[in-house]
Scaffold this motif. Sequence first.
Motif, PDB file in Angstrom:
ATOM      1  N   GLY A 182       0.803  -1.216   0.000  1.00 63.38           N
ATOM      2  CA  GLY A 182       0.000   0.000   0.000  1.00 63.38           C
ATOM      3  C   GLY A 182       0.830   1.257   0.000  1.00 63.38           C
ATOM      4  O   GLY A 182       1.996   1.272  -0.397  1.00 63.38           O
ATOM      5  N   VAL A 183       0.208   2.326   0.494  1.00 63.83           N
ATOM      6  CA  VAL A 183       0.784   3.660   0.371  1.00 63.83           C
ATOM      7  C   VAL A 183       0.321   4.505   1.541  1.00 63.83           C
ATOM      8  O   VAL A 183      -0.691   4.189   2.188  1.00 63.83           O
ATOM      9  N   ASN A 252      -3.644  -2.503  -1.727  1.00 67.85           N
ATOM     10  CA  ASN A 252      -4.697  -3.133  -0.930  1.00 67.85           C
ATOM     11  C   ASN A 252      -4.658  -2.716   0.535  1.00 67.85           C
ATOM     12  O   ASN A 252      -5.384  -3.280   1.354  1.00 67.85           O
ATOM     13  N   VAL A 253      -3.821  -1.734   0.880  1.00 60.59           N
ATOM     14  CA  VAL A 253      -3.788  -1.199   2.238  1.00 60.59           C
ATOM     15  C   VAL A 253      -3.366   0.262   2.179  1.00 60.59           C
ATOM     16  O   VAL A 253      -2.588   0.660   1.295  1.00 60.59           O
ATOM     17  N   VAL A 254      -3.894   1.051   3.091  1.00 63.06           N
ATOM     18  CA  VAL A 254      -3.590   2.476   3.162  1.00 63.06           C
ATOM     19  C   VAL A 254      -3.137   2.791   4.588  1.00 63.06           C
ATOM     20  O   VAL A 254      -3.862   2.502   5.544  1.00 63.06           O
ATOM     21  N   ASN A 459      10.303 -14.450  14.895  1.00 64.48           N
ATOM     22  CA  ASN A 459       9.012 -15.043  14.551  1.00 64.48           C
ATOM     23  C   ASN A 459       7.882 -14.024  14.698  1.00 64.48           C
ATOM     24  O   ASN A 459       6.817 -14.308  15.262  1.00 64.48           O
ATOM     25  N   THR A 460       8.136 -12.828  14.167  1.00 63.13           N
ATOM     26  CA  THR A 460       7.224 -11.697  14.341  1.00 63.13           C
ATOM     27  C   THR A 460       7.022 -11.003  12.991  1.00 63.13           C
ATOM     28  O   THR A 460       7.986 -10.809  12.243  1.00 63.13           O
ATOM     29  N   PRO A 461       5.800 -10.585  12.656  1.00 64.45           N
ATOM     30  CA  PRO A 461       5.566  -9.864  11.396  1.00 64.45           C
ATOM     31  C   PRO A 461       6.280  -8.517  11.375  1.00 64.45           C
ATOM     32  O   PRO A 461       6.691  -7.983  12.403  1.00 64.45           O
ATOM     33  N   PHE A 462       6.345  -7.965  10.183  1.00 62.58           N
ATOM     34  CA  PHE A 462       7.108  -6.742   9.949  1.00 62.58           C
ATOM     35  C   PHE A 462       6.338  -5.870   8.970  1.00 62.58           C
ATOM     36  O   PHE A 462       5.684  -6.377   8.049  1.00 62.58           O
ATOM     37  N   LEU A 463       6.405  -4.566   9.179  1.00 57.67           N
ATOM     38  CA  LEU A 463       5.875  -3.577   8.239  1.00 57.67           C
ATOM     39  C   LEU A 463       6.995  -2.625   7.862  1.00 57.67           C
ATOM     40  O   LEU A 463       7.661  -2.070   8.742  1.00 57.67           O
ATOM     41  N   ILE A 464       7.210  -2.458   6.559  1.00 59.09           N
ATOM     42  CA  ILE A 464       8.041  -1.358   6.088  1.00 59.09           C
ATOM     43  C   ILE A 464       7.083  -0.185   5.908  1.00 59.09           C
ATOM     44  O   ILE A 464       6.420  -0.044   4.879  1.00 59.09           O
ATOM     45  N   GLY A 465       6.987   0.638   6.958  1.00 56.78           N
ATOM     46  CA  GLY A 465       5.954   1.671   6.992  1.00 56.78           C
ATOM     47  C   GLY A 465       6.159   2.783   5.994  1.00 56.78           C
ATOM     48  O   GLY A 465       5.192   3.421   5.569  1.00 56.78           O
ATOM     49  N   TRP A 493       6.646  -9.537   4.709  1.00 55.68           N
ATOM     50  CA  TRP A 493       6.492  -8.189   5.251  1.00 55.68           C
ATOM     51  C   TRP A 493       5.349  -7.447   4.555  1.00 55.68           C
ATOM     52  O   TRP A 493       5.103  -7.621   3.362  1.00 55.68           O
ATOM     53  N   ALA A 494       4.663  -6.603   5.314  1.00 53.64           N
ATOM     54  CA  ALA A 494       3.751  -5.618   4.727  1.00 53.64           C
ATOM     55  C   ALA A 494       4.573  -4.402   4.311  1.00 53.64           C
ATOM     56  O   ALA A 494       5.677  -4.176   4.827  1.00 53.64           O
ATOM     57  N   ALA A 495       4.049  -3.595   3.395  1.00 52.81           N
ATOM     58  CA  ALA A 495       4.822  -2.459   2.886  1.00 52.81           C
ATOM     59  C   ALA A 495       3.888  -1.339   2.451  1.00 52.81           C
ATOM     60  O   ALA A 495       2.925  -1.577   1.723  1.00 52.81           O
ATOM     61  N   THR A 496       4.185  -0.111   2.907  1.00 51.74           N
ATOM     62  CA  THR A 496       3.415   1.072   2.508  1.00 51.74           C
ATOM     63  C   THR A 496       4.393   2.179   2.123  1.00 51.74           C
ATOM     64  O   THR A 496       5.142   2.676   2.953  1.00 51.74           O
TER      65      THR A 496
END
Length: 693
Positions: A182-183, A252-254, A459-465, A493-496
């Motif tokens: 996302g963005v 698909n994410v904001v 063992n933890t999720p990650f976001l590149i914010g 990883w999630a990414a915005t």
Amino acid sequence: MKTTLHHRIKWLLALAGLAVAGAGYAQTALPGKLEAESYTSMTGVALEATTDTGGGSDVGWIDTNDSMTYSVNPGSAGWYTVQYRVASATGGGQVVLAQNGKAIGETTTLPNTGGWQNWATVNSHVFLAAGQQSLTVQARAGGFNLNWINFTPETTGVTLPAIRQNGKFWVDNAGNRVNLRGVNLGNWLALEMWMMNTNLSNNGAGIGDQCHLESALSGRFGAAEKERLMSVFRDSWISGRDFDLMKGMGMNVVRVPFLYSLIEDDAHPYTLRADAWKYLDYAINEAEKRGMYVILDLHGAVGGQAAASEQHDGCAGAAEMWTNTTYRDRTKWLWDMIASRYKNRTSVAAYDLLNEPWGTDAITLANFAYELFNVVRAKDANHVILLPGHNSGIDAYGNPNTRGLSNVAFWMHFYPGLWGWNEVQGATAQANMHATWLHCNTSGTGESCDWNNKLTALNTPFLIGEFQPWTLTGSYGGQITRKTYDIYNMYGWAATSWAYKTVSYGGSNGDTSSWGWGLVSNSSNGGGFGALDVGSATNAAIESYFRGFGTQPLVRNESIAYWMNWKAEAGQRIEAEMFSNHSGMRMETTTDTGGGFNVGNIDTNDWMTYPINVPKTGWYNLQFRVASPNNGGQLVLSKNATDLAALAVPNTGGWQNWTTVTGTVYLTAGQQDLAIFARAGGWNINWWSLTAQ
């Protein structure tokens, strides 16, 4: 015609109508229907009997600038769908809802219904605070009758699967991995002046941050008008067309950055603003309608949490939250309110507790973030909570799993190529630098690989914010952007990216080889704008200027849009570097015809996979564009570790001397993952294709 009725007759009818309406006046609970004749006061209108369903009276003889005021009592704050029951023999009428003489909703244009008693229902929407209040219907343009107005709480009609943690991955309730890409909606609910060309000044002096802008507006017009003008800006900077553009660019994410003062009444601490949820609700609703998730990002806490030189937390200057216990307590209270509000909204993917909180040391940050985690979790047992990264990393947290925490993730902001971080000059050098960051060293270590190893161990999720892969990579920008999302998602990883939109005075002509920081910009064809001095402009001029951001033509980066929506397909050339998963592969810029990238540094047993839909069962012709200074290379096309076709890779005389090798393969129809496997390495590949015989 009604519009030619003698003014004295209209005045007598209006006077009689006011007496009738006043006698029967009662407060109307919302949601519900307002009978148009139930006004508490009016200007210029009159009542008449109606032949509409239900009978009774309607309000007629509505001319431009006429109005009716009603006493209402919304049961809860939120967005409401507004239905106007109207009739008109002329069309062109315009109506808007207002309070205290100022519009609070969108202006709605009314149709020609074919007669003064031919009725139609027209929809609009408005955000209303809870509790008793007056609501005025203003006729911006007349020539219509009004029978009733109905208010219904808005629902999107879409329920997205809740997002949760499963080890290092983001998954839905069924346990399926969710690749969030996302963005950020920068400069909307937390202003950063550079994102609109630093276009605002105050008596000739620059305005460096949102605090100074709001102070200048309050000083000239008072707090109430300042708030109204800021609402005009927010209503204009982001609207439905922006959510359509984001969705159309493959998002698909904001991530929604906001300041604490959007929710908390700064003049009355620990008190919600009357419109506290207006914009976060709007963002969630609009995203949800389009099947998109939202990450709520506290970009600016009270007192500030960022480094002193930063403006993105609202006010440049010292991060006072870290030395003020009341400010930290108010931040806890704020997250308590947010968690209570959104605990049941499955389209909220995560809560981002603090943005770039680098005004303190890593240990102090970690301890306070865990306090905020506990505050949120006390009200919301379900949503993923993001522990904010420090500019030194995330090590101060230890392992959240050993503390018994669930649905927790980390974030960091990665900006390779900027501010001294692997910074190189020129688009080609920048593109190769990004390729190295994504695919790491030839040994498979360093760069993003080290972060993947760290998160895998935790063992933890990650976001590149936040990240920015396109602004300095020129013609490579679209493909590098897609590859960045792909590799981050490959890791789980999630990414915005930062950011959805930036604008400039002249705007963009659509040339994607030279592009700013927004996926979208204003168009140079009618979208340009100038500077504004809020120290001398009238409030009407400031309002008009702010509203312009909502109507200026926009252009998107079409290279990014193309690559974000690109899929490997039979019958078309498949760029080799656009694999979805790999082991040992790297990408680099190529001098082959068409430019772009190739896959290189291919060693024996390296592999890469491509999701592809095979349209029909049968034989397909294969082509592989390869280069090698070595003899003995061998390429295998495989599925589920089973060889489908094997081809020798010849010595072409160099790593960038290209030739095409061919073969055939039998494939069954359907969606499947095909892999290119290096049985013997020492070659490069630029593209490949399969075409039905």
